[in-house]
Design a protein around this motif. Structure first.
Motif, short mmCIF file in Angstrom:
data_model
loop_
_atom_site.label_atom_id
_atom_site.label_comp_id
_atom_site.label_asym_id
_atom_site.label_seq_id
_atom_site.Cartn_x
_atom_site.Cartn_y
_atom_site.Cartn_z
N ASP A 7 -11.98 -6.01 -4.96
CA ASP A 7 -11.47 -5.96 -6.34
C ASP A 7 -9.99 -6.30 -6.42
OD1 ASP A 7 -10.40 -3.68 -5.23
OD2 ASP A 7 -11.52 -2.27 -6.47
N GLY A 8 -9.45 -6.95 -5.41
CA GLY A 8 -8.06 -7.41 -5.46
C GLY A 8 -7.06 -6.38 -4.96
N ILE A 9 -7.54 -5.36 -4.27
CA ILE A 9 -6.70 -4.25 -3.82
C ILE A 9 -5.49 -4.74 -3.00
CG2 ILE A 9 -8.14 -3.81 -1.77
CD1 ILE A 9 -7.61 -0.79 -2.19
N MET A 10 -5.67 -5.78 -2.19
CA MET A 10 -4.59 -6.30 -1.35
C MET A 10 -3.82 -7.42 -2.08
SD MET A 10 -3.11 -6.50 1.69
CE MET A 10 -2.46 -7.62 2.95
N LEU A 11 -4.57 -8.38 -2.61
CA LEU A 11 -3.92 -9.56 -3.20
C LEU A 11 -3.08 -9.23 -4.43
CD1 LEU A 11 -6.48 -12.46 -2.81
CD2 LEU A 11 -4.26 -12.20 -1.70
N ARG A 12 -3.41 -8.15 -5.06
CA ARG A 12 -2.67 -7.69 -6.22
C ARG A 12 -1.16 -7.60 -5.91
NH1 ARG A 12 -4.04 -2.67 -10.10
NH2 ARG A 12 -2.64 -3.54 -11.64
N ASN A 13 -0.87 -7.17 -4.69
CA ASN A 13 0.53 -7.01 -4.27
C ASN A 13 1.25 -8.35 -4.17
OD1 ASN A 13 0.55 -4.03 -3.67
ND2 ASN A 13 -1.13 -4.70 -2.37
N PHE A 14 0.51 -9.42 -3.94
CA PHE A 14 1.09 -10.77 -3.89
C PHE A 14 1.18 -11.33 -5.30
CE2 PHE A 14 -0.51 -9.83 0.28
CZ PHE A 14 0.42 -10.40 1.13
N GLN A 15 0.11 -11.12 -6.06
CA GLN A 15 0.05 -11.62 -7.43
C GLN A 15 1.21 -11.04 -8.25
OE1 GLN A 15 -1.40 -9.31 -10.01
NE2 GLN A 15 -1.06 -10.78 -11.66
N GLU A 16 1.49 -9.76 -8.06
CA GLU A 16 2.57 -9.11 -8.83
C GLU A 16 3.94 -9.69 -8.51
OE1 GLU A 16 1.91 -5.03 -7.89
OE2 GLU A 16 0.43 -4.77 -9.51
N LYS A 17 4.07 -10.26 -7.30
CA LYS A 17 5.35 -10.86 -6.91
C LYS A 17 5.39 -12.35 -7.22
CE LYS A 17 6.58 -7.72 -3.13
NZ LYS A 17 5.44 -6.78 -3.15
N GLY A 18 4.36 -12.86 -7.86
CA GLY A 18 4.31 -14.28 -8.20
C GLY A 18 4.07 -15.18 -7.00
N ILE A 19 3.45 -14.63 -5.95
CA ILE A 19 3.19 -15.41 -4.73
C ILE A 19 1.83 -16.12 -4.85
CG2 ILE A 19 2.71 -15.20 -2.24
CD1 ILE A 19 4.80 -12.90 -2.26
N ARG A 20 1.81 -17.40 -4.45
CA ARG A 20 0.56 -18.17 -4.52
C ARG A 20 -0.47 -17.55 -3.62
NH1 ARG A 20 -0.71 -23.54 -3.49
NH2 ARG A 20 0.85 -23.63 -1.85
N HIS A 21 -1.66 -17.31 -4.17
CA HIS A 21 -2.68 -16.58 -3.41
C HIS A 21 -4.06 -17.05 -3.85
CE1 HIS A 21 -2.38 -14.50 -7.26
NE2 HIS A 21 -3.67 -14.26 -7.08
N LEU A 22 -5.05 -16.77 -3.01
CA LEU A 22 -6.44 -17.00 -3.39
C LEU A 22 -7.33 -16.00 -2.65
CD1 LEU A 22 -8.55 -18.77 -4.90
CD2 LEU A 22 -8.73 -20.14 -2.82
#
Ligand code: DWN
Ligand code: ZN
Length: 405
Positions: free
Chosen positions: A107-122
């Protein structure tokens, strides 16, 4: 003898759990009678040192649009992944504008931390419902099973990645070589892989045989991880033991020679030899401990029943499916299991059909004993269950009861 999933050498089966259902196959009473079972056995490969399930159900039977495990339900795990993201960003990812990919992003538990910093992620997540929960948080997610083809598609559409990470997912996937080939294509030359999974050393030391269920096809050690990645030109350069999931290991890998290998890797490999994780004898002994643990648990439940005590389960984990089916423990010994996951509530547990009820029921009726099936969240659960005056039961590292506080 079956061939090893990694290196094709014949493997030796060392423990059998009998017929087991889909561990997360919580089922509505109206669908009873249509359950799928498979013979669950674990084997060891003398060549690559991989402990592995002998057979596994089809992946679509386990991961689908009704997958009932949402990582973010545990506050402890939310914090764990926030820290993991910090470690990656401050210690390991070198690019100033990185692109990161996670396999099995739930559910995005890890990637959320990248998304919040505006880091490109998938995120690449096969279970549609949890993937949707991630997208709802703004986490870019594809609903797919990651493999070589998906890696090629990512590179074509988004370019190569600086980091590939995955938590509690790698050990679920039997077709490791396709994953490794995909990672090789996906990563930039100085890119890194970071992943964590329950650690074989802890499983053996604590007899946590409940880590064995349909979804967990591999039980990793540094020995087996080094072998597997080594075949694809990668090298283990660091490891960090984790408390999560009853004792896990985080592995860091890069292309051979790209990063200095830490002293901790050498020391832990030596420790594994001392523990015998590279020898079948260790696993034959483990199998005996498993039987003894099951017998002690069933004996305790029967004794409590004969004394007229009320026993319930706390948290309908995937792990509990193995414990319950292996011990043939049904509602006559454990009245119900409480769980906070709406998708599990109102159903019965896979195979043994113990009713799963909302947590509120436990809070209201205060049974004499509660089996702590989510011992991996022990701190978090005991902290919020201070009002419960009954006793807890655990089987880790051995069967015993305890009071909170
Ligand atoms: O590898 C896997 C791990 C990461 O997660 C997957 N194959 C499936 C799953 O395994 P699990 O179900 O054994 O994970 P947990 O985290 O031990 O499951 C926790 C369960 O307990 C959930 O159903 C939620 C529930 N829970 C609860 O009812 N009250 C959890 C907490 C923390 C609570 O306070
Ligand atoms: Zn092998």
């Amino acid at each position: 003898m079956n061939p090893c999933l990694v290196c094709k050498t014949p493997v030796e089966t060392f423990v059998s759990f009998g017929p087991q259902p889909i561990a997360n196959g919580f089922i509505a009473e109206k669908d009873l009678g249509r359950e799928y079972f498979f013979e669950m056995e674990v084997a060891f490969c003398p060549e690559c040192k991989m402990a592995q399930l002998v057979r596994q159900p089809d992946r679509e039977q386990m991961f689908h649009e009704n997958y009932p495990f949402f990582s973010s339900l545990s506050k402890g795990m939310v914090e764990h992944f926030r820290k993991f993201s910090e470690t990656l960003l401050t210690k390991h990812i070198r690019s100033a504008a990185p692109f990161v990919v996670e396999m099995g992003s739930n559910d995005g538990i890890m990637l959320r931390n990248f998304q919040e910093k505006g880091i490109r992620h998938l995120g690449v997540e096969p279970s549609g419902n949890v993937a949707e929960a991630a997208r709802a948080k703004g986490v870019d997610t594809w609903t797919e099973f990651f493999d070589e083809k998906v890696a090629e598609k990512i590179v074509a559409e988004r370019g190569q990645a600086d980091a590939f990470f995955t938590s509690n997912v790698f050990c679920h996937i039997p077709y490791t070589h396709s994953i490794l080939k995909g990672i090789d294509k996906l990563l930039k030359p100085d890119g890194i892989v970071a992943f964590e999974d329950p650690y074989l050393g802890e499983i053996v030391a604590n007899t946590t045989y409940d880590q064995v269920y349909d979804e967990h096809v591999f039980f990793f050690s540094l020995h087996s991880v080094s072998y597997l990645f080594g075949r694809h030109g990668f090298e283990l350069f660091d490891v960090e033991p984790q408390e999560t999931h009853g004792g896990s290991m985080r592995y860091y890998l890069a292309r051979k020679g790209a990063r200095p290998v830490s002293e901790r890797v050498r020391a832990t490999l030596a420790q594994e030899k001392e523990l015998g994780l590279d020898r079948i004898e260790t696993f034959r002994k483990f199998a005996k401990n498993v039987e003894a643990s099951r017998d002690a648990f069933v004996a305790l439940l029967r004794k409590l029943k004969s004394e007229g005590k009320r026993v319930v389960g706390y948290a309908a984990t995937s792990k509990s499916t193995t414990i319950l089916n292996y011990g043939k423990i049904g509602p006559e010994l454990i009245e119900y299991i409480c769980d906070t996951t709406p998708l599990k509530q109102g159903k019965v547990s896979p195979g043994m059909h113990i009713p799963v009820v909302p947590h509120e029921r436990f809070a209201a009726d205060r049974p004499d004993y509660a089996v702590l099936f989510a011992y991996n969240h022990r701190k978090e659960i005991l902290a919020k269950e201070k009002a419960y005056a009954g006793e807890w039961i655990t089987y880790v590292p051995n069967v015993h009861t305890f009071a909170n506080g």
